[in-house]
Enzyme design. Structure first.
Site, PDB file in Angstrom:
ATOM      1  N   HIS A   1       0.813  -1.220   0.000  1.00  0.00           N
ATOM      2  CA  HIS A   1       0.000   0.000   0.000  1.00  0.00           C
ATOM      3  C   HIS A   1       0.847   1.271   0.000  1.00  0.00           C
ATOM      4  O   HIS A   1       0.349   2.351  -0.294  1.00  0.00           O
ATOM      5  CB  HIS A   1      -0.985   0.005   1.171  1.00  0.00           C
ATOM      6  CG  HIS A   1      -0.390   0.283   2.518  1.00  0.00           C
ATOM      7  ND1 HIS A   1      -0.050  -0.704   3.398  1.00  0.00           N
ATOM      8  CD2 HIS A   1      -0.064   1.449   3.130  1.00  0.00           C
ATOM      9  CE1 HIS A   1       0.441  -0.170   4.506  1.00  0.00           C
ATOM     10  NE2 HIS A   1       0.449   1.146   4.364  1.00  0.00           N
TER      11      HIS A   1
ATOM     12  N   SER B   1       4.728   2.606   7.836  1.00  0.00           N
ATOM     13  CA  SER B   1       4.419   1.438   7.010  1.00  0.00           C
ATOM     14  C   SER B   1       5.621   1.010   6.182  1.00  0.00           C
ATOM     15  O   SER B   1       6.238   1.816   5.487  1.00  0.00           O
ATOM     16  CB  SER B   1       3.250   1.754   6.069  1.00  0.00           C
ATOM     17  OG  SER B   1       2.055   1.893   6.793  1.00  0.00           O
TER      18      SER B   1
ATOM     19  N   ASP C   1      -0.055  -7.646   1.364  1.00  0.00           N
ATOM     20  CA  ASP C   1       0.340  -6.237   1.453  1.00  0.00           C
ATOM     21  C   ASP C   1       1.863  -6.084   1.494  1.00  0.00           C
ATOM     22  O   ASP C   1       2.406  -5.318   2.285  1.00  0.00           O
ATOM     23  CB  ASP C   1      -0.290  -5.564   2.677  1.00  0.00           C
ATOM     24  CG  ASP C   1      -0.196  -4.040   2.611  1.00  0.00           C
ATOM     25  OD1 ASP C   1      -0.072  -3.508   1.497  1.00  0.00           O
ATOM     26  OD2 ASP C   1      -0.208  -3.395   3.675  1.00  0.00           O
TER      27      ASP C   1
END
Length: 466
Positions: free
Chosen positions: A128, A236, A159
């Site tokens: 993402h 992230s 992911d």
């Protein structure tokens, strides 16, 4: 005789003197515990010994050079630039947008993190972080120069993404640990670029393992580590490290309604697919085409109804026509307890066993049906390809009129038509009837029947319509 009496007397005196001297020395050297000493000894057994904290500074110093800042840029249509609410809630990185005007494309930049896993410039991060990016740039520690990164491979289901940069030199790396050995309560260190603040180090513990985020997404591969080490947007893709400085996870998501609730992809999941990402740019996984749940999560009445004496295994909720599960002869109500002779304790174990195989592989399944063990053989297909094209027809109608059974059964049902599929987000192959309301005080509600529940069978007989 007199001589013997003198000898005995002298021996007696020597023994007495020795005992007295021994008692004196013992008391002087504190070798004989007094009442106070005994009390202190008991207290010391109750109080755990003091342990020094790990040196987090050393861990950060070794790892920081291999942690990178990632900037993803994309030109977006301002009329259609929104991400899904769920992705924003859990995953969304910090955004910067440039551009004006309703009809003018805007340059959107998203910040994230990553870490180098090989000296020739391979970098692990989250999918993402670079999703839909037109350009991905990577910046190393203490360098102003940004390297243009190539997206080598991506895997939406886990992911994860693999990038590659050419720095013209050997790069520092972070060794990969073993996330299967992680224990709840152990110390961890998170490093990343939250809110564009480069190389931020936070410390916490593993709060839980095996977490699923759920929501309106495919969460069948979810197996997150949970940590209270501070994670924010921009973290992230960064590493979660153990006390050996090994990456045991990739920081991925947070809860926006709580504090100290962060989620990390176990590093073993990345280790299983990184070679496929390098070679093919994607991950090919085996697929059965069935919906499953844990038998252990079923109540006694449900297990009795399906003749399940064992509490381990994966219960088959539904079977999609034309896919390997159905072709092999599997039915709803079956329980998968072994794959190629290997015991299956949970639905997650079955998912891991099947997705760990390649499309085209065969799987010998041991099934319990009506209390009997039978063998089936399924030939797996590619999970991603099997899922392509399953789109619910776009209709704006409300659900069709329901059959009113609430007074008798405590719930109402309706046939499954295109408008119901859209309204309840059902798969296009779904058969049966759908529950449109359920009385909270009814026995049906207590057994788990809610609005949106699909009834497939009644007394082991298929239900295809009202």
């Amino acid at each position: 005789m007199a001589y013997r009496r003198v000898q005995f007397l002298m021996l007696t005196v020597l023994v007495a003197v020795s005992v007295t001297a021994g008692m004196f020395l013992a008391s002087g050297l504190d070798l004989t515990p007094s009442a106070a000493a005994q009390e202190a000894s008991a207290l010391s057994r109750e109080v755990p010994p003091a342990y020094s904290l790990p040196n987090f500074a050393d861990i950060a110093e070794r790892a920081n050079p291999a942690v990178v800042s990632i900037t993803s840029s994309a030109v977006v249509d301002p009329r259609n630039s929104g991400r899904s609410l769920l992705r924003d809630f859990f995953f969304g990185p910090e955004h910067r947008e440039e551009g004006e005007g309703d009809d003018e494309g805007r340059l959107q930049q998203s910040g994230g993190s990553g870490f180098i896993i090989s000296e020739d410039g391979y970098i692990l991060t989250n999918y993402h972080v670079i999703e839909d990016a037109d350009r991905v740039q990577v910046r190393l520690e203490n360098e102003s120069r940004q390297f243009l990164a190539k997206v080598v491979g991506t895997d939406r289901l886990t992911d994860l993404a693999l990038l590659k940069i050419d720095a013209g030199r050997r790069l520092p790396t972070i060794p990969l640990g073993d996330s299967n050995r992680v224990r709840v309560g152990e110390w961890v260190v998170a490093i990343g670029n939250p809110l564009f603040w480069d190389h931020t180090v936070t410390v916490g513990v593993i709060s839980a393992v095996g977490r699923r985020l759920g929501g309106n997404r495919d969460s069948s591969m979810d197996n997150y580590l949970q940590t209270d080490a501070a994670i924010n947007f921009g973290n992230s893709g960064g590493p979660l490290l153990n006390l050996y400085g090994e990456a045991i996870g990739i920081n991925t998501a947070i809860s926006r309604v709580g504090q100290g609730i962060g989620f990390t992809i176990p590093i073993n999941m990345a280790k299983q697919i990184v070679d496929q990402l390098k070679e093919n740019g994607r991950v090919a996984r085996g697929f059965l085409g069935i919906g499953i749940r844990d038998i252990a999560a079923m109540d006694a009445d449900q297990r009795e109804y399906f003749h399940l004496a064992e509490q381990h295994g994966a219960f088959v909720n539904n079977v999609t026509r034309g896919l390997p599960g159905a072709v092999s002869g599997m039915r709803r109500g079956d329980a998968v307890v072994e794959v190629d002779g290997k015991p299956i304790d949970s639905s997650q174990e079955l998912i891991n066993e099947i997705t760990g195989r390649s499309p085209g592989d065969s799987a010998r399944l041991t099934i319990i049906r009506d209390g009997e063990r039978i063998q089936l053989t399924a030939h797996l297909v590619d999970r991603e390809q099997a899922s392509t094209g399953e789109v619910v027809p776009a209709r704006d109608e409300e659900p069709s009129e329901a059959l009113d059974t609430e007074d008798v059964l405590g719930f109402t049902v309706s046939s499954i038509e295109p408008q119901n599929m859209r309204y309840y987000e059902l798969d296009r192959n779904t058969e049966g009837v759908v529950v449109t309301s359920s009385d909270p005080f009814s026995d049906a509600y207590g057994k788990g029947l809610r609005e949106g529940t699909v009834i497939l069978e009644v007394n082991r007989k298929r239900v295809r319509s009202l």
